[in-house]
Design an enzyme around this catalytic site. Structure first.
Site, PDB file in Angstrom:
ATOM      1  N   HIS A  38       0.767  -1.219   0.087  1.00 35.90           N
ATOM      2  CA  HIS A  38      -0.027   0.066  -0.040  1.00 35.90           C
ATOM      3  C   HIS A  38       0.976   1.145  -0.099  1.00 35.90           C
ATOM      4  CE1 HIS A  38      -3.966  -1.922   0.784  1.00 35.90           C
ATOM      5  NE2 HIS A  38      -3.201  -2.851   0.971  1.00 35.90           N
ATOM      6  N   ASP A  76       3.864   9.399  -1.201  1.00 35.86           N
ATOM      7  CA  ASP A  76       2.641   8.777  -0.677  1.00 35.86           C
ATOM      8  C   ASP A  76       2.528   7.387  -1.782  1.00 35.86           C
ATOM      9  OD1 ASP A  76       0.393   8.121   0.704  1.00 35.86           O
ATOM     10  OD2 ASP A  76      -0.418  10.227   0.855  1.00 35.86           O
TER      11      ASP A  76
HETATM   12  P1  ADP Z   1      -2.985   6.779   4.663  1.00 32.35           P
HETATM   13  O1  ADP Z   1      -3.498   5.500   4.143  1.00 32.35           O
HETATM   14  O2  ADP Z   1      -1.444   6.840   4.401  1.00 32.35           O
HETATM   15  O3  ADP Z   1      -3.520   7.429   5.793  1.00 32.35           O
HETATM   16  P2  ADP Z   1      -4.763   7.693   2.506  1.00 32.35           P
HETATM   17  O4  ADP Z   1      -4.930   9.125   1.871  1.00 32.35           O
HETATM   18  O5  ADP Z   1      -4.764   6.582   1.197  1.00 32.35           O
HETATM   19  O6  ADP Z   1      -3.570   7.845   3.439  1.00 32.35           O
HETATM   20  O7  ADP Z   1      -6.169   7.192   3.406  1.00 32.35           O
HETATM   21  C1  ADP Z   1      -6.435   7.894   4.570  1.00 32.35           C
HETATM   22  C2  ADP Z   1      -7.927   7.658   5.020  1.00 32.35           C
HETATM   23  O8  ADP Z   1      -8.075   7.964   6.169  1.00 32.35           O
HETATM   24  C3  ADP Z   1      -8.797   8.200   3.897  1.00 32.35           C
HETATM   25  O9  ADP Z   1     -10.115   7.297   3.438  1.00 32.35           O
HETATM   26  C4  ADP Z   1      -9.219   9.520   4.956  1.00 32.35           C
HETATM   27  O10 ADP Z   1     -10.658   9.712   4.538  1.00 32.35           O
HETATM   28  C5  ADP Z   1      -9.175   8.765   6.290  1.00 32.35           C
HETATM   29  N1  ADP Z   1      -8.735   9.871   7.222  1.00 32.35           N
HETATM   30  C6  ADP Z   1      -7.557  10.779   6.975  1.00 32.35           C
HETATM   31  N2  ADP Z   1      -7.525  11.646   8.084  1.00 32.35           N
HETATM   32  C7  ADP Z   1      -8.840  11.562   8.798  1.00 32.35           C
HETATM   33  C8  ADP Z   1      -9.556  12.019   9.932  1.00 32.35           C
HETATM   34  N3  ADP Z   1      -8.980  13.213  10.342  1.00 32.35           N
HETATM   35  N4  ADP Z   1     -10.800  11.666  10.277  1.00 32.35           N
HETATM   36  C9  ADP Z   1     -11.278  10.647   9.471  1.00 32.35           C
HETATM   37  N5  ADP Z   1     -10.540  10.046   8.502  1.00 32.35           N
HETATM   38  C10 ADP Z   1      -9.469  10.340   8.180  1.00 32.35           C
END
Ligand code: ADP
Length: 448
Positions: A153, A358
């Protein structure tokens, strides 16, 4: 068709497990009578020797506990303090300790021993992420012949980074025991092929096949995604439910949503927003940035540092520019429910998705899916997010280039409705065609 057996570090919990992977894999797990296996999130004194079933849910789940020592050395140690920084281009943050690696191998060996007896000859196994790099190797040692796929991932490091890891060669050898290695982007496929040759000593057979004695594996890009249709509907419903005070007349909203991880580039984003405000006094009081960043991996020094830096910068920018009616940055250091997030995306004119590195970045995809097709917002996207390969109609930026980021913020805020619509429709077409169901189907079709 045989069963699908999925493994991920944390098993989806609750009676109705949710999350992107569950959406993607739940149906095929149910149809094939498959299993999902992962750690329980709880710790125990003595290592488990068998997997334990979690009651309920639409498909079968088996879990195991980690000991405190394993939690420390396998999870916080080798996974999060060696592999995570390495895979995100931060070799300087790697903490190399022999006991981290020893425990990481031991947990994978233990899992393989618990798993091997329950594998049936026509099962297919799909392993997720960097917590389980040696798992196929350990299963092969135990005589498992079934197809084993792997999906990473995160980004994959090229040879220059990989050679900084004392056991880089061993990692390449472990990986060659998977039949199919799925990566997020073509850049990761190129990096992986190069590392397998230069660090692992493998032979590139062409057509994305790699021979690393005694095995042959295939390395392909499968960009992960979201269920765009479902997220669009969620945002449509939620825009009516937004808390008071979020949307203000004559004020544009920019949004950033990221775990508070050093790979996400939040300080660089804040600096660029500060630069934008310094350049454009006419935008004061007419734009705010809402940054939602739940803490993550607390207690690891690099994460404590990024939190301190981010809090300092938001305080400094607010201190410089705020007045009685307006604070330029709202920094929210906690998680918010998914549906609230969907409404906030839709209410925001600009999204800042500017990681330094990322794997994919699903926030970029969620933001686009949440937009009003008639009056959509603009996505500013880092060239270093895997998503940039698919989402070329976003405004692509280099997050290290403060000047360019500040200029792009103005471009986004001033963009005509016509241009916003054109970009949105092109992006949304891509998201609808290659959604999370397409992702899982294409991976499994290639795994065979
Ligand atoms: P990572 O897996 O590195 O955290 P991604 O952008 O691929 O990054 O996925 C992040 C996920 O977590 C997304 O579905 C996003 O909506 C969720 N997310 C990120 N920050 C928050 C937050 N503050 N509150 C709720 N969900 C969050």
């Amino acid at each position: 068709m045989g069963r699908l057996i999925c493994l991920s570090n944390r098993i989806p919990t609750g009676a109705n497990p949710s999350g992107g992977l569950v959406v993607a894999l739940g149906d095929v797990l149910e149809e094939t009578g498959g299993l999902w296996i992962g750690t329980s999130g709880e710790t125990t004194d003595l290592p488990d020797a068998t997997l334990r079933e979690i009651e309920g849910g639409p498909f079968k789940r088996l879990c195991f506990d980690l000991t405190e020592e394993e939690q420390e050395n396998y999870y916080a140690g080798y996974s999060n303090s060696v592999l995570w920084p390495l895979f995100h281009g931060r070799t300087d943050l790697m903490e190399i300790h022999q006991e981290y690696l020893n425990t990481y191998k031991r947990v994978n060996r233990r899992l393989a021993k618990m798993l091997a007896p329950i594998i049936q000859p026509d099962d297919r196994i799909w392993v997720h992420d960097f917590h389980f790099l040696p798992l196929a190797y350990e299963l092969r040692v135990l005589g498992v012949q079934s197809p084993i796929g792997f999906f990473l991932h995160t980004p994959f490091p090229g040879p220059i980074s990989m050679q900084a890891l004392p056991n880089g060669r061993e990692i390449c050898q472990w990986l060659s025991n998977f039949d199919l290695i799925g990566l997020q982007a073509e850049r990761d496929v190129r990096a992986c092929l190069a590392s397998m040759v230069e660090i692992g000593g493998g032979s590139d057979l062409g057509g994305n096949f790699m021979h690393l004695s005694p095995r042959q594996c295939r390395i392909e890009a499968f960009p992960i995604s979201i269920d765009a249709g479902e997220f669009k509907e969620l945002a449509e419903r939620q825009i009516e439910e937004l808390p008071d005070g979020i949307v203000k007349p004559n004020r544009s909203l920019m949004i950033g949503v990221d775990r508070l991880d050093y790979s996400k580039g939040v300080p660089q984003r804040f600096r660029a927003f500060g630069e934008f405000l310094a350049r454009h006094e006419d935008w004061h009081r007419h734009v705010s940035l809402i940054q939602i960043s739940p803490p993550t991996r607390e207690g690891v020094q690099a994460y404590d540092d990024i939190r301190e830096e981010t809090e300092y910068l938001s305080g400094q920018i607010n201190g410089t520019f705020a007045d009685i009616q307006w604070a330029p940055i709202r920094f929210i250091n906690r998680s918010v429910p998914r549906e609230v997030l969907a409404g906030l995306y839709r209410a925001s004119q600009v999204a800042l998705v500017t990681p330094l590195m990322d794997g994919m970045n699903l926030v970029a995809k969620e933001y686009i899916a949440a937009q009003n097709p008639d009056d959509p917002g603009v996505l500013i996207l880092s060239q270093f997010a895997g998503a940039a390969e698919q989402m070329g109609q976003a405004l692509i930026v280099n997050p290290h280039d403060t000047e360019q980021m500040a200029t792009t913020m103005l471009t986004a805020l001033l963009m005509s409705r016509q241009e916003r619509r054109e970009r949105y429709h092109a992006l949304m077409d891509g998201l609808t065609t290659q959604d999370v169901h397409w992702w899982s189907k294409s991976f499994l079709a290639m795994l065979g």
